[in-house]
Motif scaffolding. Structure first.
Motif, PDB file in Angstrom:
ATOM      1  N   MET A 205      -5.118   4.060  -0.750  1.00 35.84           N
ATOM      2  CA  MET A 205      -6.384   3.392  -0.445  1.00 35.84           C
ATOM      3  C   MET A 205      -7.520   3.918  -1.303  1.00 35.84           C
ATOM      4  SD  MET A 205      -6.375   2.609   3.667  1.00 35.84           S
ATOM      5  CE  MET A 205      -5.946   4.249   4.241  1.00 35.84           C
ATOM      6  N   ARG A 206      -7.546   5.230  -1.524  1.00 39.54           N
ATOM      7  CA  ARG A 206      -8.584   5.807  -2.374  1.00 39.54           C
ATOM      8  C   ARG A 206      -8.464   5.261  -3.800  1.00 39.54           C
ATOM      9  NH1 ARG A 206     -13.057   7.951  -0.702  1.00 39.54           N
ATOM     10  NH2 ARG A 206     -11.867   9.052   0.900  1.00 39.54           N
ATOM     11  N   ALA A 207      -7.244   5.176  -4.314  1.00 41.55           N
ATOM     12  CA  ALA A 207      -7.039   4.661  -5.669  1.00 41.55           C
ATOM     13  C   ALA A 207      -7.392   3.175  -5.762  1.00 41.55           C
ATOM     14  CB  ALA A 207      -5.590   4.892  -6.099  1.00 41.55           C
ATOM     15  N   LEU A 208      -7.061   2.414  -4.737  1.00 43.21           N
ATOM     16  CA  LEU A 208      -7.390   0.984  -4.723  1.00 43.21           C
ATOM     17  C   LEU A 208      -8.898   0.768  -4.691  1.00 43.21           C
ATOM     18  CD1 LEU A 208      -4.620  -0.153  -2.216  1.00 43.21           C
ATOM     19  CD2 LEU A 208      -4.658  -0.602  -4.687  1.00 43.21           C
ATOM     20  N   ALA A 209      -9.595   1.580  -3.919  1.00 42.36           N
ATOM     21  CA  ALA A 209     -11.059   1.480  -3.872  1.00 42.36           C
ATOM     22  C   ALA A 209     -11.668   1.770  -5.234  1.00 42.36           C
ATOM     23  CB  ALA A 209     -11.618   2.435  -2.821  1.00 42.36           C
ATOM     24  N   SER A 210     -11.069   2.683  -5.986  1.00 45.61           N
ATOM     25  CA  SER A 210     -11.640   3.096  -7.268  1.00 45.61           C
ATOM     26  C   SER A 210     -11.640   1.968  -8.299  1.00 45.61           C
ATOM     27  CB  SER A 210     -10.886   4.308  -7.822  1.00 45.61           C
ATOM     28  OG  SER A 210      -9.615   3.947  -8.309  1.00 45.61           O
TER      29      SER A 210
ATOM     30  N   VAL B  90       0.819  -1.206   0.000  1.00 47.33           N
ATOM     31  CA  VAL B  90       0.000   0.000   0.000  1.00 47.33           C
ATOM     32  C   VAL B  90       0.858   1.263   0.000  1.00 47.33           C
ATOM     33  CG1 VAL B  90      -1.846   1.259   1.165  1.00 47.33           C
ATOM     34  CG2 VAL B  90      -1.863  -1.242   1.153  1.00 47.33           C
ATOM     35  N   LEU B  91       1.835   1.338   0.897  1.00 47.03           N
ATOM     36  CA  LEU B  91       2.665   2.540   0.961  1.00 47.03           C
ATOM     37  C   LEU B  91       3.451   2.720  -0.340  1.00 47.03           C
ATOM     38  CD1 LEU B  91       3.754   4.979   2.477  1.00 47.03           C
ATOM     39  CD2 LEU B  91       5.461   3.481   3.541  1.00 47.03           C
ATOM     40  N   SER B  92       4.038   1.647  -0.843  1.00 44.07           N
ATOM     41  CA  SER B  92       4.792   1.745  -2.097  1.00 44.07           C
ATOM     42  C   SER B  92       3.898   2.206  -3.234  1.00 44.07           C
ATOM     43  CB  SER B  92       5.417   0.390  -2.451  1.00 44.07           C
ATOM     44  OG  SER B  92       6.428   0.045  -1.526  1.00 44.07           O
ATOM     45  N   TYR B  93       2.659   1.719  -3.239  1.00 41.70           N
ATOM     46  CA  TYR B  93       1.729   2.143  -4.292  1.00 41.70           C
ATOM     47  C   TYR B  93       1.409   3.624  -4.166  1.00 41.70           C
ATOM     48  CZ  TYR B  93      -2.378   2.286  -7.320  1.00 41.70           C
ATOM     49  OH  TYR B  93      -3.274   2.614  -8.306  1.00 41.70           O
ATOM     50  N   GLY B  94       1.149   4.074  -2.941  1.00 45.92           N
ATOM     51  CA  GLY B  94       0.878   5.495  -2.737  1.00 45.92           C
ATOM     52  C   GLY B  94       2.054   6.358  -3.157  1.00 45.92           C
ATOM     53  N   LEU B  95       3.250   5.922  -2.787  1.00 43.54           N
ATOM     54  CA  LEU B  95       4.450   6.676  -3.163  1.00 43.54           C
ATOM     55  C   LEU B  95       4.655   6.657  -4.677  1.00 43.54           C
ATOM     56  CD1 LEU B  95       6.871   5.553  -0.318  1.00 43.54           C
ATOM     57  CD2 LEU B  95       5.788   7.795  -0.576  1.00 43.54           C
ATOM     58  N   SER B  96       4.307   5.534  -5.318  1.00 46.07           N
ATOM     59  CA  SER B  96       4.466   5.460  -6.770  1.00 46.07           C
ATOM     60  C   SER B  96       3.574   6.469  -7.476  1.00 46.07           C
ATOM     61  CB  SER B  96       4.151   4.050  -7.272  1.00 46.07           C
ATOM     62  OG  SER B  96       2.756   3.791  -7.301  1.00 46.07           O
ATOM     63  N   LEU B  97       2.444   6.799  -6.855  1.00 44.52           N
ATOM     64  CA  LEU B  97       1.551   7.801  -7.439  1.00 44.52           C
ATOM     65  C   LEU B  97       2.076   9.219  -7.232  1.00 44.52           C
ATOM     66  CD1 LEU B  97      -1.874   6.277  -6.312  1.00 44.52           C
ATOM     67  CD2 LEU B  97      -0.753   6.047  -8.547  1.00 44.52           C
TER      68      LEU B  97
ATOM     69  N   ALA C 175       0.453   9.325   1.891  1.00 43.90           N
ATOM     70  CA  ALA C 175       0.631   8.341   0.821  1.00 43.90           C
ATOM     71  C   ALA C 175      -0.328   7.165   0.988  1.00 43.90           C
ATOM     72  CB  ALA C 175       2.080   7.846   0.805  1.00 43.90           C
ATOM     73  N   LEU C 176      -0.557   6.736   2.223  1.00 41.82           N
ATOM     74  CA  LEU C 176      -1.478   5.626   2.471  1.00 41.82           C
ATOM     75  C   LEU C 176      -2.906   5.987   2.067  1.00 41.82           C
ATOM     76  CD1 LEU C 176      -0.207   4.338   5.948  1.00 41.82           C
ATOM     77  CD2 LEU C 176       0.176   3.280   3.711  1.00 41.82           C
TER      78      LEU C 176
END
Length: 559
Positions: free
Chosen positions: A241-246, A99-106, A236-237
C-alpha cells in the motif's frame, strides 16, 4: 492561521525542513480546515475538465474548490499550504491489481526484465545469497517470450544451483510457474501425475514434467508451500500500500483475495493502518468464499476497506497460451487454451454470487472465455434482476466484434489494463492472427458502443504506475514510444477518456463514484500533487510524471 509551503526538490522529494514542518503540522491539519492554494488543479465535471486554483478540506472531506478568479480569504481556514504552482488532480484508482502479490513481489526474487533463462537463474542465485534463511525460494516475473529462445524454462537450469532447496517462480502474468526438481519432489510430481482440469503440466520429450505448470496445475505445487502467517501477510500488505501510494494511487480494487487476506485487511483497518483505499473481491477459489458472502457486503466506517464483489477466473492468459480461444492459436495448431471451469460450474458460481447480492467480476482474456462469460451474464442478470450490481469482465482482452455492444446493453463494465496492450504487442498478433487482433485491446470500439472502461494495471503483472497506463491508453506505445504512431492506434483513447477511466469510471466500477473519483464538495479528500501538468505536456511524456505528494482521507501519506 498557520501557513506552510510545499517547497520541492527535483524528482519528487520534499526538503527535510519542509518534511519536518509537515510532520509537526499534521495533527492540526486533521482537526481543522486546510486550504492548499497556488495550485494548478484539475478534476472532471460533466465529462469536462474543471480547473481550480485552491482546495479546502476538513478532516476527510472536501469543503470547497476555488475556481479561477476566486481568492482564499484570511478567514477561510486555520491552515494554508502554498502549493508552489504544482498540478493537483484526484487520486488515481487502479481497478484491477493484487495487493498481497505486489507486496510479496517486493520481498521476493525479481526475475522480470531478464534477458534469458540463464539471466533469470542468476537473479535467483543473487536473491538466495542475500536471503539464506528462506526454506522455499519464491519469485516472479519471468517471460519466455522476451528471451531469445522463446521457449519455456526448465527445472534443469535451476537444479544446477538448487538441489536441496525448492524454488518456485511465477510467470509475469501469474498463470504459470517454473519450479525446480526439489519442489516437484516435495509435491509428489512424477511421470504418472495427470494434468488437472483447467491446467497443464509442460512435459519434455520423455513425458516427464519439465518444470513449468500452467494455470490450475500450479496448485499441485502451491499447495505444498507453507501458508503465510497473519503477521507476514499484514507486513506485505502495508509495504504494498505504501508503494502504491507513492505512484499516485489512492484506491485499488484487489482482484481476488482469500479469507486469510480479508482477515489481515480487516485487522489493518481496525488498527487504522490502511494507507490507501482497498475494494476487495472475494476469490471463489477460497474454500470459505460462500461463508464470506453470507456475511454480506462490508465497508469500514472510513470507507478505507470495502468488500462487495466476487472474483471468478474463466480462463488463463495469452502469453502462456492459457487464454481460451474459439479457434486454434495462430502459432500453435490444435491448441485453444484453457477453460478453468466447465460451463455448468461457471454458471453456478456466477448465479450464486449474483443471488447473494454481490457484484461479479470475471477474468476473461480469450474470445471464447469472453463470449461464455457475457452469455452467462446476459442470461443471469435478467434471471437475478441484478443489473444494478454493475457486473464486470476483468481484462475483456480478446473480443469477438459482435460481443462488443453487449457490454453496454447488459450494464457490464469492461475492467481493462492499458499496459497489457503495449506489453503484449510483440506476441499478441502471433497468438491471434490478423483477424482476431481487431477485437483485442479494443478500447475505442468499446467506448464507441457506450461501454464503461475501468482502468487498472494488474500489478504486479505490470507496473502499478498509473501514468504508464495513461500514456499507453492515449498513445498505444511503450515507454520507448514505440511503435511510431502507436500499435493499432485506432483503438486509443483521448486524454479525457483515459483520465476518466482511472478516476470516475474506476470509482463507478467499485460503486464508489459518490465519494471518490473526482474532487467536489463532500467527496473524500483524496488527491495527488504532480511535478508536471499531464494535460498540457506532449502525450509521450506522460509516463515520466512523478508524484510529489499523495493525500488520502485528508491525510498526507507520502512522501
Amino acid at each position: 492561521m498557520s501557513k506552510i509551503s510545499l517547497a520541492t526538490m527535483p524528482h519528487r522529494f520534499l526538503t527535510a525542513a519542509v518534511l519536518l514542518s509537515v510532520s509537526a503540522f499534521t495533527s492540526s491539519v486533521l482537526a481543522e480546515s486546510t486550504v492548499i492554494e497556488n495550485i494548478n488543479g484539475y478534476t472532471l465535471k460533466d465529462n469536462q475538465l474543471l480547473k481550480f486554483n485552491a482546495i479546502k478540506f476538513s478532516n476527510d472531506k472536501i469543503d470547497k474548490l476555488y475556481l479561477p478568479g476566486e481568492n482564499v480569504k484570511p478567514g477561510d481556514s486555520a491552515n494554508i499550504i502554498d502549493g508552489q504552482g504544482k498540478t493537483l488532480i484526484p487520486g488515481l484508482i487502479d481497478a484491477h491489481g493484487h495487493v498481497l502479490s505486489y507486496g510479496l513481489s517486493l520481498l521476493r526474487a525479481d526475475v522480470s526484465a531478464t534477458g534469458s533463462e540463464a539471466d533469470a537463474v542468476k537473479r535467483v542465485l543473487e536473491y538466495a545469497k542475500n536471503n539464506p534463511q528462506m526454506a522455499w525460494i519464491q519469485g516472479r516475473g519471468w517471460n519466455q517470450v522476451q528471451w531469445p529462445s522463446n521457449q519455456y524454462p526448465s527445472a534443469a537450469s535451476l537444479d544446477k544451483h538448487f538441489k536441496d532447496t525448492p524454488v518456485v517462480l511465477g510467470r509475469v502474468d501469474g498463470h504459470a510457474i517454473w519450479v525446480n526438481s526439489k519442489a516437484m519432489q516435495l509435491a509428489g510430481i512424477s511421470k504418472a501425475t495427470v494434468d488437472v482440469e483447467g491446467g497443464q503440466i509442460i512435459r519434455d520429450s520423455n513425458g516427464d514434467a519439465s518444470g513449468v505448470f500452467v494455470d490450475n496445475a500450479m496448485s499441485l505445487i502451491y499447495s505444498k508451500i507453507p501458508a503465510l502467517s497473519q503477521k507476514e501477510t499484514q507486513h506485505a500488505l502495508k509495504i504494498a500500500m505504501r508503494a502504491l501510494a507513492s505512484v499516485g494511487l489512492t484506491s485499488v480494487h484487489d482482484a481476488g483475495i482469500s479469507s486469510s487476506n480479508i482477515a489481515a485487511f480487516k485487522q489493518l483497518s481496525s488498527n487504522n493502518e490502511m494507507v490507501i483505499r482497498v475494494n476487495a473481491m472475494i476469490d471463489v477459489t477460497d474454500n470459505q468464499w460462500q461463508q464470506q458472502m453470507a456475511k454480506g457486503p462490508f465497508a469500514s466506517d472510513d470507507m478505507m476497506l470495502t468488500i462487495n464483489s466476487v472474483k471468478i477466473s474463466a480462463d488463463g492468459a495469452l502469453g502462456s497460451r492459457g487464454a481460451a480461444l474459439i479457434a486454434d492459436y495462430s502459432d500453435k495448431p490444435h491448441h485453444q487454451g484453457l477453460l478453468l471451469h466447465s460451463e455448468a460450474d461457471l454458471r453456478r458460481l456466477i448465479k450464486t454470487s449474483m443471488q447473494a447480492g454481490f457484484q461479479v467480476n470475471t477474468h476473461a482474456i480469450g474470445d471464447n472465455a469472453n463470449k461464455m462469460v457475457i452469455d452467462k451474464y446476459q442470461a443471469l442478470i435478467k434471471e437475478t434482476k441484478s443489473k444494478h450490481l454493475r457486473h464486470r469482465v476483468e481484462h475483456a482482452q480478446v473480443l469477438r466484434i459482435e460481443d462488443i455492444p453487449r457490454f453496454a446493453e447488459n450494464g457490464i463494465i469492461a475492467s481493462m489494463q492499458a499496459t497489457h496492450a503495449t506489453s503484449d504487442k510483440n506476441m499478441a498478433e502471433d497468438r491471434l492472427g490478423s483477424d482476431r487482433i481487431k477485437g483485442a485491446y479494443a478500447w475505442r470500439s468499446l467506448l464507441a458502443n457506450n461501454a464503461v472502461i475501468a482502468a487498472g494495471s494488474d500489478f504486479p503483472v505490470e507496473s502499478p504506475n498509473p501514468f504508464f497506463g495513461l500514456h499507453a491508453s492515449i498513445t498505444r506505445q511503450d515507454k520507448q514510444n514505440q511503435p511510431i504512431n502507436g500499435w493499432y492506434s485506432n483503438e486509443g483513447m483521448s486524454m479525457i477518456e483515459a483520465f476518466k477511466s482511472f478516476t470516475l469510471d474506476a470509482a463507478y466500477a467499485g460503486h464508489q463514484e459518490t465519494i471518490i473519483g473526482s474532487l467536489q464538495e463532500n467527496k473524500k479528500a483524496d488527491f495527488i500533487l504532480l511535478d508536471q501538468d499531464i494535460f498540457t505536456i506532449k502525450p509521450e511524456h506522460i509516463w515520466q510524471t512523478k508524484v510529489l505528494q499523495t493525500w488520502v482521507n485528508g491525510k498526507q501519506v507520502t512522501p
